[in-house]
Motif scaffolding. Structure first.
Motif, PDB file in Angstrom:
ATOM      1  N   ILE A  61      29.417  25.625  27.459  1.00  0.00           N
ATOM      2  CA  ILE A  61      30.243  26.303  28.471  1.00  0.00           C
ATOM      3  C   ILE A  61      29.713  26.026  29.882  1.00  0.00           C
ATOM      4  O   ILE A  61      30.475  25.985  30.850  1.00  0.00           O
ATOM      5  N   PHE A  62      28.393  25.777  29.998  1.00  0.00           N
ATOM      6  CA  PHE A  62      27.816  25.544  31.334  1.00  0.00           C
ATOM      7  C   PHE A  62      28.281  24.197  31.879  1.00  0.00           C
ATOM      8  O   PHE A  62      28.644  24.077  33.050  1.00  0.00           O
ATOM      9  N   SER A  63      28.309  23.179  31.002  1.00  0.00           N
ATOM     10  CA  SER A  63      28.805  21.866  31.438  1.00  0.00           C
ATOM     11  C   SER A  63      30.292  21.953  31.745  1.00  0.00           C
ATOM     12  O   SER A  63      30.775  21.380  32.732  1.00  0.00           O
ATOM     13  N   ALA A  68      28.709  29.223  38.388  1.00  0.00           N
ATOM     14  CA  ALA A  68      28.761  29.209  36.923  1.00  0.00           C
ATOM     15  C   ALA A  68      27.401  28.798  36.343  1.00  0.00           C
ATOM     16  O   ALA A  68      26.553  29.662  36.093  1.00  0.00           O
ATOM     17  N   GLN A  69      27.199  27.491  36.161  1.00  0.00           N
ATOM     18  CA  GLN A  69      25.958  27.027  35.522  1.00  0.00           C
ATOM     19  C   GLN A  69      24.736  27.487  36.321  1.00  0.00           C
ATOM     20  O   GLN A  69      24.736  27.456  37.549  1.00  0.00           O
ATOM     21  N   GLY A  70      23.683  27.863  35.592  1.00  0.00           N
ATOM     22  CA  GLY A  70      22.496  28.405  36.257  1.00  0.00           C
ATOM     23  C   GLY A  70      21.593  27.322  36.808  1.00  0.00           C
ATOM     24  O   GLY A  70      20.805  26.725  36.080  1.00  0.00           O
ATOM     25  N   PHE A  71      21.723  27.050  38.105  1.00  0.00           N
ATOM     26  CA  PHE A  71      20.753  26.171  38.788  1.00  0.00           C
ATOM     27  C   PHE A  71      20.794  26.505  40.264  1.00  0.00           C
ATOM     28  O   PHE A  71      21.842  26.875  40.787  1.00  0.00           O
ATOM     29  N   ALA A  99      23.381  35.773  23.085  1.00  0.00           N
ATOM     30  CA  ALA A  99      22.344  34.777  22.798  1.00  0.00           C
ATOM     31  C   ALA A  99      22.678  33.462  23.501  1.00  0.00           C
ATOM     32  O   ALA A  99      23.839  33.023  23.495  1.00  0.00           O
ATOM     33  N   TYR A 100      21.681  32.832  24.051  1.00  0.00           N
ATOM     34  CA  TYR A 100      21.834  31.546  24.740  1.00  0.00           C
ATOM     35  C   TYR A 100      22.425  30.520  23.768  1.00  0.00           C
ATOM     36  O   TYR A 100      22.088  30.520  22.578  1.00  0.00           O
ATOM     37  N   ASP A 101      23.277  29.653  24.303  1.00  0.00           N
ATOM     38  CA  ASP A 101      24.088  28.802  23.410  1.00  0.00           C
ATOM     39  C   ASP A 101      23.296  27.769  22.605  1.00  0.00           C
ATOM     40  O   ASP A 101      23.791  27.238  21.618  1.00  0.00           O
ATOM     41  N   ASN A 139      16.854  38.579  29.594  1.00  0.00           N
ATOM     42  CA  ASN A 139      17.960  38.004  28.842  1.00  0.00           C
ATOM     43  C   ASN A 139      18.993  37.336  29.742  1.00  0.00           C
ATOM     44  O   ASN A 139      19.459  37.928  30.718  1.00  0.00           O
ATOM     45  N   ASN A 140      19.346  36.112  29.362  1.00  0.00           N
ATOM     46  CA  ASN A 140      20.486  35.409  29.939  1.00  0.00           C
ATOM     47  C   ASN A 140      21.650  35.623  28.981  1.00  0.00           C
ATOM     48  O   ASN A 140      21.530  35.223  27.818  1.00  0.00           O
ATOM     49  N   PRO A 141      22.721  36.276  29.362  1.00  0.00           N
ATOM     50  CA  PRO A 141      23.168  36.613  30.711  1.00  0.00           C
ATOM     51  C   PRO A 141      22.972  38.079  31.105  1.00  0.00           C
ATOM     52  O   PRO A 141      23.322  38.453  32.212  1.00  0.00           O
ATOM     53  N   GLY A 187      11.325  24.776  35.419  1.00  0.00           N
ATOM     54  CA  GLY A 187      12.594  24.568  36.123  1.00  0.00           C
ATOM     55  C   GLY A 187      13.078  25.831  36.818  1.00  0.00           C
ATOM     56  O   GLY A 187      13.591  25.786  37.937  1.00  0.00           O
ATOM     57  N   LYS A 188      12.925  26.967  36.151  1.00  0.00           N
ATOM     58  CA  LYS A 188      13.409  28.238  36.715  1.00  0.00           C
ATOM     59  C   LYS A 188      12.497  28.708  37.837  1.00  0.00           C
ATOM     60  O   LYS A 188      12.949  29.131  38.892  1.00  0.00           O
ATOM     61  N   THR A 189      11.200  28.643  37.577  1.00  0.00           N
ATOM     62  CA  THR A 189      10.244  29.262  38.509  1.00  0.00           C
ATOM     63  C   THR A 189      10.099  28.456  39.798  1.00  0.00           C
ATOM     64  O   THR A 189       9.899  29.024  40.873  1.00  0.00           O
ATOM     65  N   TYR A 205      18.613  35.207  37.357  1.00  0.00           N
ATOM     66  CA  TYR A 205      19.454  34.998  38.538  1.00  0.00           C
ATOM     67  C   TYR A 205      20.940  35.076  38.194  1.00  0.00           C
ATOM     68  O   TYR A 205      21.760  34.411  38.793  1.00  0.00           O
ATOM     69  N   PHE A 206      21.235  35.957  37.231  1.00  0.00           N
ATOM     70  CA  PHE A 206      22.623  36.155  36.808  1.00  0.00           C
ATOM     71  C   PHE A 206      23.031  37.614  36.967  1.00  0.00           C
ATOM     72  O   PHE A 206      22.237  38.516  36.716  1.00  0.00           O
ATOM     73  N   GLN A 207      24.304  37.810  37.356  1.00  0.00           N
ATOM     74  CA  GLN A 207      24.868  39.149  37.440  1.00  0.00           C
ATOM     75  C   GLN A 207      26.107  39.205  36.552  1.00  0.00           C
ATOM     76  O   GLN A 207      27.009  38.376  36.695  1.00  0.00           O
ATOM     77  N   VAL A 213      32.206  38.733  33.000  1.00  0.00           N
ATOM     78  CA  VAL A 213      31.903  37.372  33.456  1.00  0.00           C
ATOM     79  C   VAL A 213      30.506  37.368  34.067  1.00  0.00           C
ATOM     80  O   VAL A 213      29.979  38.413  34.452  1.00  0.00           O
ATOM     81  N   ARG A 214      29.924  36.165  34.150  1.00  0.00           N
ATOM     82  CA  ARG A 214      28.574  36.015  34.698  1.00  0.00           C
ATOM     83  C   ARG A 214      28.625  35.223  35.996  1.00  0.00           C
ATOM     84  O   ARG A 214      29.208  34.141  36.044  1.00  0.00           O
ATOM     85  N   PHE A 215      28.021  35.788  37.048  1.00  0.00           N
ATOM     86  CA  PHE A 215      27.862  35.084  38.329  1.00  0.00           C
ATOM     87  C   PHE A 215      26.414  34.612  38.444  1.00  0.00           C
ATOM     88  O   PHE A 215      25.500  35.386  38.157  1.00  0.00           O
TER      89      PHE A 215
HETATM   90  N1  GLN Z   1      20.710  27.895  31.236  1.00  0.00           N
HETATM   91  C1  GLN Z   1      21.664  27.542  32.236  1.00  0.00           C
HETATM   92  C2  GLN Z   1      22.699  28.660  32.322  1.00  0.00           C
HETATM   93  O1  GLN Z   1      22.616  29.634  31.625  1.00  0.00           O
HETATM   94  C3  GLN Z   1      22.358  26.253  31.967  1.00  0.00           C
HETATM   95  C4  GLN Z   1      21.587  25.121  31.401  1.00  0.00           C
HETATM   96  C5  GLN Z   1      22.523  24.144  30.755  1.00  0.00           C
HETATM   97  O2  GLN Z   1      23.553  23.826  31.298  1.00  0.00           O
HETATM   98  N2  GLN Z   1      22.181  23.724  29.595  1.00  0.00           N
HETATM   99  O3  GLN Z   1      23.584  28.549  33.107  1.00  0.00           O
END
Ligand code: GLN
Length: 382
Positions: free
Chosen positions: A12-14, A29-32, A117-119, A168-170, A230-232, A314-316, A359-361
């Motif tokens: 879903i992130f891609s 959307a995607q977390g970066f 749970a993360y995908d 936890n993400n998200p 990557g996150k930190t 970093y998600f809401q 939804v996640r921001f």
């Molecule tokens: N973990 C990131 C997110 O939750 C995305 C990383 C990925 O695209 N695989 O948005």
């Protein structure tokens, strides 16, 4: 059948980043982060290359980096792992998680996943021949809480692993002291191993502390704990992470690691090793992201989205049910195509139907972009 993952499509992130690019939408959307790593850290990479650090690193990681990781773990969590035997450097957290699951899960083993749970988790369990057992968190008053009774009910003689993601993400849920106590009880009852995904360890807000599994001897001696630089360090594209675990588990992990990546790119490992000798930027990360969260929420609070400020990551999350009664996927597709903002629906983090509309921001963005997105949301909905 050709496919080993017949029900898996693009993540879903891609998908949401692609749609954001196609429609010229703001990408929350995607977390970066949309900002760069520290210039000193970037410079250290090119320095390592010019100093001819360009060939294979040792399989478990550059000793200088493992040493720094051990010291950071001691600084943050009061536990000094053995740099040689208890730390392996990985190509990001994704590879660490995949490798750990491949190394530990046998055919027919059950792995408890806590939804949301993360995908990346369930497909890895399936590829290892394991059976994902999904247990949902309790959703109450716009927040998700660990449901240890449900986890306990899901235990069986086949349970091999519990996969925990905190922060936890998200959802932004973090372990509290009573969660740690319940987790300990569960681990006393069952011989399961714990795989703890702690990639957002340094983004915990409002003065709360992060209760890493590494703080507790009785948990960490049966756990693999995964982190991501990557996150930190605002460097998600560099794909470097690591896993801390007792040496018996690391031995199994490394048997798989050596055949799916062998070793992780040397110049970046060298750069992090040099940087971590003096860097303490993780201490400033909570305030840095809390300011961004609050800036974004100052706009979102003027709209019909309902939320409580996220406790971490970093998600809401926000409930959109006062805007429209629609599936979250339909809502985000309309948002990205017609409203110019790309978001992440929450349903892909769950197995089966969900009752909430969330939804996640992502707020790992420049203040200018957060303001632009916030003002846009107010224009549309306020
Ligand atoms: N973990 C990131 C997110 O939750 C995305 C990383 C990925 O695209 N695989 O948005």
């Amino acid at each position: 059948m050709l496919s080993k993952l017949p029900h898996t499509g693009d993540s879903i992130f891609s998908v949401m980043t692609r749609l954001a690019n196609e429609h010229g939408a703001l990408n929350l959307a995607q977390g970066f982060p949309d900002f760069d790593p520290d210039e000193k850290l970037q410079h250290l990479v090119t320095q390592a290359m010019s100093e001819r650090k360009n060939q294979y690193a040792p399989m478990p990681g550059l000793p200088a980096l493992s040493e720094q990781i051990a010291l950071k773990t001691q600084r943050c969590y009061g536990f000094l792992p053995d740099a040689n035997t208890e730390i392996t450097v990985t190509a990001g957290a994704t590879q660490a998680l995949f490798t750990a699951i491949m190394a530990l899960v046998h055919t027919g083993d059950e792995v408890i996943l806590i939804d949301p749970a993360y995908d990346a988790y369930a497909p890895a369990v399936q590829l290892a021949g394991g059976i994902p057992v999904r247990v949902a968190m309790r959703y109450e008053n716009l927040a998700f809480h660990f449901d240890w009774d449900a986890v306990e009910k899901a235990l069986s003689p086949k349970t091999k692993l519990l996969l925990l993601n905190h922060p936890n993400n998200p959802a932004g849920t973090i372990l509290q002291a009573n969660d740690v106590a319940r987790l300990h009880q569960i681990m006393e009852k069952s011989p399961l191993l714990l795989l703890s995904d702690e990639v957002y360890e340094h983004m915990v807000f409002d003065g709360k502390s992060f209760l890493s599994v590494l703080r507790y001897g009785h948990l960490r001696n049966r756990s693999m704990v995964v982190s991501s630089f990557g996150k930190t360090y605002h460097s998600t594209g560099w794909k470097i992470g690591y896993v801390v675990a007792p040496s018996a588990l690391q031995q199994e992990f490394r048997k798989v690691h050596q055949f799916n990546v062998f070793s992780v790119n040397t110049p970046m490992q060298q750069a992090y090793a040099d940087f971590l000798m003096s860097d303490r930027s993780e201490e400033k990360l909570p305030a840095f992201y809390e300011q961004k969260r609050d800036l974004f929420l100052s706009h979102l609070s003027k709209t019909p989205f309902r939320f409580i400020p996220t406790a971490s990551t970093y998600f809401q999350l926000a409930d959109f049910s006062e805007i429209i009664q629609q599936k979250d996927m339909d809502f985000v597709v309309d948002m990205v195509k017609n409203k110019g903002i790309s978001l992440i629906p929450v349903s892909p983090f769950f197995d089966g139907e969900i009752a909430h509309r969330l939804v996640r921001f992502c707020f790992a963005k420049s203040d200018a972009l957060l303001t632009q997105a916030g003002e846009k949301l107010c224009q549309i909905y306020a």
